[in-house]
Enzyme design. Structure first.
Site: not given
Ligand code: NAP
Length: 314
Positions: A137-138, A134
């Site tokens: 997200c990261d 993701c």
């Protein structure tokens, strides 16, 4: 026939547990079939920095623990097992875990989706430690670092373009010499000076001890092996919705996602609702899953109220 509950929630990621909080507070005493791998995809991440309310970030598993505690506080009951079979042909709807049967007047399906993985042991070992599924997200953790994205579809290109905001270079590794992604995404990626392509290339191994250091690559045409120094690998080879249980019982789209009515969580079966990634292949965020879980619980409450009112007056 066993006891008939008001609501069964199948799945326990952000969507299922938010539905459980709302349904619990509405006094529906939901039963959550949380699954063996309870907690969903956030259980596979480390830091979550974009979930509102946690300005210092929070670990994915810790966040899910808090969701669960909150649902329990309002009376949700948990069954830690995978559902084997469902029967949605008529209400009360049925769910089986082995011989154990559960019945409820309504159901919310929140079984989520699973990111497809390459299937390498080193990929599993470094998941959350440089290997991610993701970018939203990261990506932030890879500022000024070289990274790679594997895949050749819209997701891979979208993630790669997003990641150029952080990374020094993004190498897209694709097993063929032709992208599957839409033309517009291809044009954008090809024009981006930070994006490089490795065509006809497969990732053989993720190298690193506790953090990603490099990738071992193999040319899919010549078989020649090489190494690429990167500090992150984003696996973007698609997602599979976890809908095998519901095939033939709920309308699914061509990719297997549950079809819900526009601006609603209603499925093709009255009284059965779906929320989170199992019906959303666009946003796929914990916060949007939680939002749709909330919608589902509110819709269940209204639906139960309406059907009971209709039954009382028939
Ligand atoms: P996808 O279209 O199925 O593409 C998956 C990619 O991963 C393909 O290039 C495939 O290679 C590769 N792949 C699959 N298994 C692999 C493996 N084991 N090893 C190496 N490579 C592998 O999936 P997606 O990109 O997630 O997109 C899913 C759907 O969502 C699509 O309909 C897409 O258009 C849509 N989507 C749209 C947008 C947008 O419009 N902005 C963004 C994201 C997704 P091959 O090409 O060789 O099969």
């Amino acid at each position: 026939m066993p006891d008939v509950h008001d609501l069964l929630i199948v799945g326990s990621g952000p969507a299922g547990l938010t539905a459980a909080v709302y349904a619990g507070r509405a006094n529906l005493r939901p039963v959550v079939i949380e699954g063996i791998g309870a907690g969903g995809q956030l259980m596979l991440t480390t830091d979550v920095e974009n979930f509102p309310g946690f300005p210092d970030g929070i670990l994915g598993p810790e966040l899910m623990m808090k969701f669960r505690e909150q649902a329990e506080r309002f009376g949700a009951e948990f069954v830690t097992a995978d559902a084997d079979r469902v029967d949605l042909s008529d209400a009360p709807f049925g769910v089986w875990i082995g011989q154990q049967e559960y019945r409820a007047h309504s159901m919310i399906v929140t079984t989520g989706a699973s990111a497809r993985m390459l299937g390498l042991p080193s990929e599993q070992r470094l998941l959350g430690h440089g290997v991610s599924t993701c970018a939203t997200c990261d990506g932030f953790f890879f500022r000024e670092k070289p990274i790679a994205v594997v895949g050749g579809g819209d997701s891979a290109l979208e993630e790669a373009i997003f990641l150029t905001k952080f990374a020094t270079t993004v190498t897209i590794i694709h097993r063929r010499d032709e992208l599957r992604a839409s033309k517009i995404m291809q044009d954008r990626a090809l024009a981006n000076p930070k994006i490089e392509f490795r065509w006809n290339t497969a990732v053989e191994q993720v190298v690193g001890n506790g953090a990603v250091e490099a990738l071992q690559l193999r040319d899919t045409v010549t078989g020649v092996e090489s190494e690429l120094d990167v500090q992150g690998l984003f696996v973007a080879i698609g997602h599979d919705p976890n809908t095998a249980l519901f095939k033939g019982q709920l309308d699914l789209d061509d990719n297997g996602y549950i079809v819900t009515e526009p601006s609603s969580t209603r499925t093709s079966v009255a009284g059965v609702f779906a929320a989170g990634d199992v019906q959303d292949h666009v946003y796929r965020q914990a916060i949007t899953a939680a939002g749709s879980g909330c919608m589902a619980a509110i819709e269940v409450e209204r639906w139960l109220g309406e059907t009971r009112h209709a039954a009382a007056h028939s």
